[in-house]
Design an enzyme around this catalytic site. Structure first.
Site, mmCIF file in Angstrom:
data_model
loop_
_atom_site.group_PDB
_atom_site.id
_atom_site.type_symbol
_atom_site.label_atom_id
_atom_site.label_comp_id
_atom_site.label_asym_id
_atom_site.label_seq_id
_atom_site.Cartn_x
_atom_site.Cartn_y
_atom_site.Cartn_z
ATOM 1 N N ASP A 61 30.544 46.889 39.511
ATOM 2 C CA ASP A 61 31.368 46.439 40.639
ATOM 3 C C ASP A 61 32.855 46.445 40.297
ATOM 4 O O ASP A 61 33.358 45.525 39.646
ATOM 5 C CB ASP A 61 30.924 45.026 41.037
ATOM 6 N N ASP A 262 36.020 49.953 45.706
ATOM 7 C CA ASP A 262 34.991 48.956 45.402
ATOM 8 C C ASP A 262 33.626 49.623 45.258
ATOM 9 O O ASP A 262 32.997 49.982 46.250
ATOM 10 C CB ASP A 262 34.970 47.912 46.511
#
Length: 392
Positions: A61, A262
């Site tokens: 992430d 992201d």
């Protein structure tokens, strides 16, 4: 401990930008590297933790910074198919005191237990994790086959909620630019990864590499600067649908750092005005009639026929100084009534739970697929190279 669950960390800027480095990276001849596996919509990064080592699979992430995995005892946690980490069985596990630098840097995410142990709680758009802040030995493989180990601070989660990881994930591995991210803690100034497209067989893995030797170079590479402290905010100027340019703002003016890169969230998510103008143009360039009046789909743009390179437009994402070309395999997926509906994978922020800063968007993993993407934390540049990630 924070008084309430925060929204996605990609949209939160920390006030502390300096920290000391734990661990040293290997040489360019022995690049730390591990596998990424796609399960549902998450790209799971495999690392080993503890002594003796236990494999964990954290969602890779770039939109967050903390590293955490579910630990025994887990009072209220999502189900995982892999063995849960038992800190009592590790000889290298050490809980962190409230006075330590690693605890102080957590800011509002930390609280102190009666035993003077640092506890943490961190929130995301759809979930939270809380438990003990600790230090542990983490081991990953490398290009030479030799294991490489580091000491890092991580969250030993005893309570989680809101995640839909389908059993394969054990936590999250934050790859942001903040001081507590996996990247920063192992002393890496650069890293790169290649994500396989949505729907790829989970048996096909790709790679993530760290440090010298992980640079993205060669023919076809384009690069763009990022801004921000703990996250990677790029500047998106517009998107072309075929030969038709759609600007990010109707006025033509854009703010620096208006979209967050992201890897932990699947869609490319855009502000309502930009999204609406983009969808209008995509519809124009697909001769097939979209599905109408389906209550399950709502306002989503979906088709009953698969959108391919032959019947769908190429979308060119115009970042500052870099054009990234997206094919239908990256811009259309099948999230509803699998294999029946082919839906536009780009979404409207108004239909999400994300807490964006004004006018910002999110560049998720769907549109990052089939690119070798490199991050340089020294020059603050992100590079893209078209790559068949299933072949790495």
């Amino acid at each position: 401990m924070a008084s309430s669950v925060r929204f996605h960390p990609c949209f939160l800027v920390a006030s502390i930008l300096s920290y000391y480095v734990i661990g040293l990276l290997a040489t360019a001849h022995n690049v730390p590297q591990t596998q990424l596996t796609l399960h549902k919509d998450q790209h799971l990064m495999k690392v080993s933790i503890g002594t003796p080592p236990v494999d964990i699979y954290g969602s890779a992430d770039t939109g967050s910074n903390l590293v955490w995995t579910q630990c025994l005892p887990c009072d209220a946690c999502f189900k995982q198919v892999h063995p849960m980490f038992d800190s009592k069985k590790s000889s290298t596990y050490h809980e962190i005191s409230c006075q330590s630098e690693e605890c102080r840097i957590l800011l509002d995410e930390a609280t102190c237990s009666p035993q003077n142990i640092c506890n943490y709680k961190t929130g995301y758009a759809t979930g939270f994790s809380k438990g003990v802040w600790a230090k542990e030995k983490v081991t990953i493989s490398s290009t030479s086959g030799q294991a490489v180990s580091f000491d890092i601070a991580f969250g030993c989660a005893h309570n989680t909620g809101g995640f839909h990881y389908e059993g394969h994930a054990t936590g999250i591995i934050g790859l942001g630019a903040g001081p507590l991210s996996f990247v920063s803690q192992i002393g890496s100034k650069r890293f790169s990864y290649c994500l396989v497209p949505y729907g790829t067989d989970p048996s096909i893995t790709s790679k993530i590499s760290f440090g010298n030797g992980s640079e993205v170079v060669g023919d076809g590479v384009v690069s763009t600067p990022y801004v921000g402290g703990d996250q990677y905010y790029l500047t998106l100027e517009g998107i072309s649908v075929g030969d038709t340019y759609v600007p990010f703002n109707s006025s033509g003016r854009v703010s620096k750092g208006n979209i967050c890169l992201d890897s932990g969230s699947p869609p490319l998510t855009l502000p309502p005005d930009f999204y609406d103008r983009l969808v209008v143009e995509v519809k124009k360039q697909i001769s097939i009639d979209p599905i109408k009046n389906d209550t399950l789909l709502g306002t989503r743009l979906c088709y009953r026929t698969e959108i391919t390179d032959e019947n769908g437009p190429i979308l060119t994402v115009h970042f500052e100084g870099a054009d990234v070309e997206l094919k239908p395999i990256q811009t259309f997926n099948r999230p509803v009534k699998e294999y029946e509906y082919y839906c536009f994978a780009i979404t409207n922020i108004a239909n999400t739970k994300l807490d964006f800063k004004d006018g910002a968007g999110l560049y998720g993993s769907n549109v990052q697929a089939n690119f070798l993407i490199g991050y340089d934390l020294e020059t603050k540049m992100v590079s893209f190279k078209p790559t068949d990630c299933t072949k790495l």
